[in-house]
Design a protein around this motif. Structure first.
Motif, PDB file in Angstrom:
ATOM      1  N   GLN A  19       5.237   5.750   9.152  1.00  0.00           N
ATOM      2  CA  GLN A  19       5.952   6.600  10.104  1.00  0.00           C
ATOM      3  C   GLN A  19       5.741   8.090   9.865  1.00  0.00           C
ATOM      4  O   GLN A  19       5.632   8.866  10.818  1.00  0.00           O
ATOM      5  CB  GLN A  19       7.468   6.312  10.051  1.00  0.00           C
ATOM      6  CG  GLN A  19       7.832   4.860  10.263  1.00  0.00           C
ATOM      7  CD  GLN A  19       8.089   4.175   8.924  1.00  0.00           C
ATOM      8  OE1 GLN A  19       7.228   4.150   8.065  1.00  0.00           O
ATOM      9  NE2 GLN A  19       9.286   3.639   8.754  1.00  0.00           N
ATOM     10  N   LYS A  20       5.724   8.543   8.627  1.00  0.00           N
ATOM     11  CA  LYS A  20       5.623   9.964   8.329  1.00  0.00           C
ATOM     12  C   LYS A  20       4.206  10.479   8.608  1.00  0.00           C
ATOM     13  O   LYS A  20       3.242   9.711   8.574  1.00  0.00           O
ATOM     14  CB  LYS A  20       6.007  10.223   6.874  1.00  0.00           C
ATOM     15  CG  LYS A  20       7.466   9.896   6.569  1.00  0.00           C
ATOM     16  CD  LYS A  20       7.791  10.158   5.105  1.00  0.00           C
ATOM     17  CE  LYS A  20       9.259   9.835   4.808  1.00  0.00           C
ATOM     18  NZ  LYS A  20       9.594  10.048   3.371  1.00  0.00           N
ATOM     19  N   PRO A  21       4.058  11.772   8.875  1.00  0.00           N
ATOM     20  CA  PRO A  21       2.730  12.314   9.197  1.00  0.00           C
ATOM     21  C   PRO A  21       1.678  12.022   8.129  1.00  0.00           C
ATOM     22  O   PRO A  21       0.541  11.665   8.467  1.00  0.00           O
ATOM     23  CB  PRO A  21       2.992  13.823   9.327  1.00  0.00           C
ATOM     24  CG  PRO A  21       4.415  13.911   9.750  1.00  0.00           C
ATOM     25  CD  PRO A  21       5.120  12.792   9.061  1.00  0.00           C
ATOM     26  N   ALA A  22       2.030  12.173   6.850  1.00  0.00           N
ATOM     27  CA  ALA A  22       1.051  11.899   5.788  1.00  0.00           C
ATOM     28  C   ALA A  22       0.674  10.425   5.760  1.00  0.00           C
ATOM     29  O   ALA A  22      -0.484  10.071   5.504  1.00  0.00           O
ATOM     30  CB  ALA A  22       1.617  12.320   4.432  1.00  0.00           C
ATOM     31  N   GLN A  63      -2.982   8.728   6.466  1.00  0.00           N
ATOM     32  CA  GLN A  63      -3.590   7.748   5.573  1.00  0.00           C
ATOM     33  C   GLN A  63      -4.004   6.487   6.335  1.00  0.00           C
ATOM     34  O   GLN A  63      -5.069   5.922   6.081  1.00  0.00           O
ATOM     35  CB  GLN A  63      -2.605   7.376   4.460  1.00  0.00           C
ATOM     36  CG  GLN A  63      -3.117   6.264   3.538  1.00  0.00           C
ATOM     37  CD  GLN A  63      -2.169   6.001   2.382  1.00  0.00           C
ATOM     38  OE1 GLN A  63      -2.067   6.814   1.467  1.00  0.00           O
ATOM     39  NE2 GLN A  63      -1.471   4.876   2.421  1.00  0.00           N
ATOM     40  N   LEU A  64      -3.180   6.070   7.297  1.00  0.00           N
ATOM     41  CA  LEU A  64      -3.509   4.893   8.088  1.00  0.00           C
ATOM     42  C   LEU A  64      -4.811   5.095   8.855  1.00  0.00           C
ATOM     43  O   LEU A  64      -5.633   4.175   8.949  1.00  0.00           O
ATOM     44  CB  LEU A  64      -2.365   4.575   9.059  1.00  0.00           C
ATOM     45  CG  LEU A  64      -2.608   3.410  10.027  1.00  0.00           C
ATOM     46  CD1 LEU A  64      -2.865   2.113   9.276  1.00  0.00           C
ATOM     47  CD2 LEU A  64      -1.428   3.259  10.979  1.00  0.00           C
ATOM     48  N   PRO A 115      -0.816  -2.508  10.965  1.00  0.00           N
ATOM     49  CA  PRO A 115      -0.385  -3.320   9.824  1.00  0.00           C
ATOM     50  C   PRO A 115       1.126  -3.537   9.863  1.00  0.00           C
ATOM     51  O   PRO A 115       1.866  -2.768  10.481  1.00  0.00           O
ATOM     52  CB  PRO A 115      -0.788  -2.480   8.617  1.00  0.00           C
ATOM     53  CG  PRO A 115      -0.783  -1.073   9.122  1.00  0.00           C
ATOM     54  CD  PRO A 115      -1.215  -1.151  10.552  1.00  0.00           C
ATOM     55  N   TRP A 116       1.575  -4.586   9.193  1.00  0.00           N
ATOM     56  CA  TRP A 116       3.006  -4.831   9.065  1.00  0.00           C
ATOM     57  C   TRP A 116       3.677  -3.654   8.356  1.00  0.00           C
ATOM     58  O   TRP A 116       3.197  -3.165   7.322  1.00  0.00           O
ATOM     59  CB  TRP A 116       3.260  -6.107   8.271  1.00  0.00           C
ATOM     60  CG  TRP A 116       4.672  -6.258   7.789  1.00  0.00           C
ATOM     61  CD1 TRP A 116       5.138  -6.037   6.523  1.00  0.00           C
ATOM     62  CD2 TRP A 116       5.809  -6.642   8.572  1.00  0.00           C
ATOM     63  NE1 TRP A 116       6.490  -6.273   6.459  1.00  0.00           N
ATOM     64  CE2 TRP A 116       6.935  -6.642   7.707  1.00  0.00           C
ATOM     65  CE3 TRP A 116       5.996  -6.990   9.910  1.00  0.00           C
ATOM     66  CZ2 TRP A 116       8.209  -6.982   8.140  1.00  0.00           C
ATOM     67  CZ3 TRP A 116       7.264  -7.320  10.338  1.00  0.00           C
ATOM     68  CH2 TRP A 116       8.345  -7.320   9.462  1.00  0.00           C
ATOM     69  N   CYS A 117       4.789  -3.201   8.918  1.00  0.00           N
ATOM     70  CA  CYS A 117       5.599  -2.149   8.303  1.00  0.00           C
ATOM     71  C   CYS A 117       7.038  -2.629   8.338  1.00  0.00           C
ATOM     72  O   CYS A 117       7.645  -2.727   9.415  1.00  0.00           O
ATOM     73  CB  CYS A 117       5.437  -0.829   9.057  1.00  0.00           C
ATOM     74  SG  CYS A 117       6.496   0.499   8.444  1.00  0.00           S
ATOM     75  N   LYS A 118       7.596  -2.930   7.182  1.00  0.00           N
ATOM     76  CA  LYS A 118       8.923  -3.559   7.159  1.00  0.00           C
ATOM     77  C   LYS A 118      10.041  -2.604   7.546  1.00  0.00           C
ATOM     78  O   LYS A 118      11.128  -3.028   7.922  1.00  0.00           O
ATOM     79  CB  LYS A 118       9.194  -4.172   5.786  1.00  0.00           C
ATOM     80  CG  LYS A 118       9.651  -3.214   4.715  1.00  0.00           C
ATOM     81  CD  LYS A 118      10.189  -3.982   3.514  1.00  0.00           C
ATOM     82  CE  LYS A 118      10.948  -3.083   2.569  1.00  0.00           C
ATOM     83  NZ  LYS A 118      11.611  -3.840   1.492  1.00  0.00           N
ATOM     84  N   SER A 119       9.804  -1.299   7.477  1.00  0.00           N
ATOM     85  CA  SER A 119      10.853  -0.351   7.831  1.00  0.00           C
ATOM     86  C   SER A 119      10.987  -0.162   9.343  1.00  0.00           C
ATOM     87  O   SER A 119      11.958   0.430   9.815  1.00  0.00           O
ATOM     88  CB  SER A 119      10.612   0.998   7.154  1.00  0.00           C
ATOM     89  OG  SER A 119       9.342   1.509   7.503  1.00  0.00           O
ATOM     90  N   VAL A 131       0.870  -1.174   0.000  1.00  0.00           N
ATOM     91  CA  VAL A 131       0.000   0.000   0.000  1.00  0.00           C
ATOM     92  C   VAL A 131       0.907   1.223   0.000  1.00  0.00           C
ATOM     93  O   VAL A 131       1.625   1.479   0.973  1.00  0.00           O
ATOM     94  CB  VAL A 131      -0.939   0.019   1.221  1.00  0.00           C
ATOM     95  CG1 VAL A 131      -1.784   1.290   1.216  1.00  0.00           C
ATOM     96  CG2 VAL A 131      -1.828  -1.219   1.243  1.00  0.00           C
ATOM     97  N   ALA A 132       0.906   1.958  -1.085  1.00  0.00           N
ATOM     98  CA  ALA A 132       1.749   3.146  -1.211  1.00  0.00           C
ATOM     99  C   ALA A 132       1.097   4.334  -0.516  1.00  0.00           C
ATOM    100  O   ALA A 132      -0.051   4.271  -0.059  1.00  0.00           O
ATOM    101  CB  ALA A 132       1.996   3.449  -2.684  1.00  0.00           C
ATOM    102  N   SER A 133       1.814   5.418  -0.444  1.00  0.00           N
ATOM    103  CA  SER A 133       1.279   6.652   0.130  1.00  0.00           C
ATOM    104  C   SER A 133       0.458   7.362  -0.944  1.00  0.00           C
ATOM    105  O   SER A 133       0.981   8.166  -1.718  1.00  0.00           O
ATOM    106  CB  SER A 133       2.425   7.541   0.623  1.00  0.00           C
ATOM    107  OG  SER A 133       3.184   6.874   1.603  1.00  0.00           O
ATOM    108  N   VAL A 134      -0.818   7.028  -0.990  1.00  0.00           N
ATOM    109  CA  VAL A 134      -1.686   7.532  -2.060  1.00  0.00           C
ATOM    110  C   VAL A 134      -2.568   8.687  -1.611  1.00  0.00           C
ATOM    111  O   VAL A 134      -3.024   9.471  -2.430  1.00  0.00           O
ATOM    112  CB  VAL A 134      -2.560   6.396  -2.640  1.00  0.00           C
ATOM    113  CG1 VAL A 134      -1.700   5.350  -3.317  1.00  0.00           C
ATOM    114  CG2 VAL A 134      -3.435   5.759  -1.566  1.00  0.00           C
ATOM    115  N   GLY A 135      -2.850   8.773  -0.316  1.00  0.00           N
ATOM    116  CA  GLY A 135      -3.680   9.848   0.196  1.00  0.00           C
ATOM    117  C   GLY A 135      -5.162   9.528   0.140  1.00  0.00           C
ATOM    118  O   GLY A 135      -5.633   8.782  -0.724  1.00  0.00           O
TER     119      GLY A 135
END
Length: 420
Positions: free
Chosen positions: A210-213, A217-218, A398-402, A151-155
């Motif tokens: 992690q980032k605010p945007a 979205q989450l 959700p899983w976040c690999k970073s 899931v990319a940062s799509v907004g």
């Protein structure tokens, strides 16, 4: 980027076959949950009866599939795929029951394109296909389940106004048509830990938070998030009242998901399917395309390919076909049909058979004793995840690999976090 996964086979018996898959050709991908769509064997076309290039090519026909596939291959340029395109042109596609859905890097202007003559790409192509499909019911509230490995940062705006709107399209759309419910199936860290490859599988699954945007979205996605396996912590199931409902097991819980599917169920019971997409395309603008800009252009950055299937493709001789989810197998049996089947001994019909129709009992009914037979009038879609869906609990992520994960996986390993 080139994200398409496809194999085109030319056989020694003068047949060809198109195979579209969700896995890359690396060992790890094939211990994850993947999917394969295989065309029927395609015969060499009769040169004495050449196809009329001006003949109509309705969506869902083999003729349209061939047209769109050749257009996709030509997009790579003659030097790369000219010989492949010329060879595939020799084959007939009438036995294919699917629509091709693909993406090609570049821009396409929706104001000037003639979709009856030119192949659309990305979400405009998906919307056009779905606009040709009549849903099982125009009054019940459908449930669209998105499931992907990234899931990319799509907004929120692109999700709602572009992608989810495209997924909501149907032949029966009107202001009074119920709006779909949406869910997003994505694994939690616990489901990655317990997968076949443990944390290693998480290297192929992406959602940054992690980032605010990304955090914003989450929060938008959170009400839609559902477990991939849903078999560890019962809190989420209890919260939504699904714990005591019978679980239809797909037998893929421990295979971490690399598959990508988008499925519209006819109602919240999820016993019938209006359409299903299997594709290489994850939930991203790169794969599906940006929103339409001021000049009518849609920009796409990735090569992707997949198929759309729906029950009417199997309608024969006036018989209406239903698509039903099946679990751990490819074809439906009597028990998969659900509450539309008359009970044994009901005066309206007997058991489901394989070649006849009883006018009172509905399609596929046979006047004979109970036997386990393949269902006529039903086509099965093999499910990659269990039903009913289990929503996330309020504190689950959700899983976040970073991000680092210190709790050991089933092999005793931790995850330090990985960029990219």
């Amino acid at each position: 980027t080139h994200h398409c996964k496809m194999i085109i086979l030319f056989r020694h018996d003068d047949h060809a076959q198109v195979n579209i898959v969700t896995g890359n050709f690396i060992v790890r991908d094939w211990s994850m949950c993947q999917a394969v769509w295989r065309s029927p064997l395609l015969s060499v076309q009769d040169i004495s009866a050449p196809a009329d290039p001006a003949a109509p090519s309705p969506i869902g026909t083999g003729r349209r599939f061939k047209k769109d596939l050749l257009a996709y291959l030509k997009s790579y340029g003659h030097k790369r795929t000219g010989s492949l395109t010329a060879e595939l042109q020799k084959y007939d596609f009438p036995s294919i029951r699917a629509a091709l859905i693909a993406s090609v890097p570049g821009r396409q202007n929706l104001r000037s394109v003639d979709s009856s003559r030119e192949t659309l790409w990305g979400w405009p192509a998906l919307r056009r296909i779905l606009q040709s499909i009549r849903p099982h019911s125009a009054t019940s509230k459908p449930h669209i389940v998105m499931q992907c490995s990234s899931v990319a940062s799509v907004g929120e705006k692109w999700m709602q106004d572009t992608f989810m709107r495209a997924l909501s399209a149907s032949k029966a759309s009107s202001p009074s048509t119920p709006k779909p419910k949406f869910s997003l199936v994505f694994p939690t860290p616990d489901e990655i830990r317990r997968s076949i490859d443990g944390y290693d599988a998480g290297g192929s699954i992406h959602m940054n938070i992690q980032k605010p945007a990304q955090a914003k979205q989450l929060e938008f996605l959170r009400p839609m998030l559902c477990h991939w396996a849903g078999d560890h912590d019962p809190r989420a199931a209890e919260a939504k009242g699904v714990r005591n409902r019978p679980v239809r097991q797909a037998l893929r819980r421990r295979a971490a998901p690399h598959i990508k599917t988008y499925i519209r169920f006819s109602d919240d019971e999820m016993t019938k399917i209006d359409w299903a997409v299997m594709t290489s395309a994850n939930l991203s603008k790169q794969a599906w395309g940006e929103a339409v800009n001021a000049t009518g252009d849609v920009r796409i950055c990735s090569y992707e390919i997949g198929v759309v299937v729906w029950p009417a493709l199997w309608d024969d001789d006036g018989r209406e076909t239903k698509m039903v989810p099946v679990f751990g197998k490819d074809t439906p049996d009597v028990e998969d049909v659900g509450p539309c089947v008359a009970e044994e001994g009901d005066e309206k019909g007997g058991t489901l058979g394989d070649d006849t129709t009883d006018e009172e009992g509905g399609e596929g009914f046979r006047k004979k004793g109970p036997q386990k037979q393949k269902v006529e009038g039903r086509v099965g879609l093999r499910m990659p995840y269990d039903l009913p869906l289990v929503p996330y609990a309020k504190d689950e992520m959700p899983w976040c690999k970073s991000l680092p994960h210190t709790e050991p996986d089933w092999m005793g390993r931790s995850w330090p976090g990985s960029a990219g």
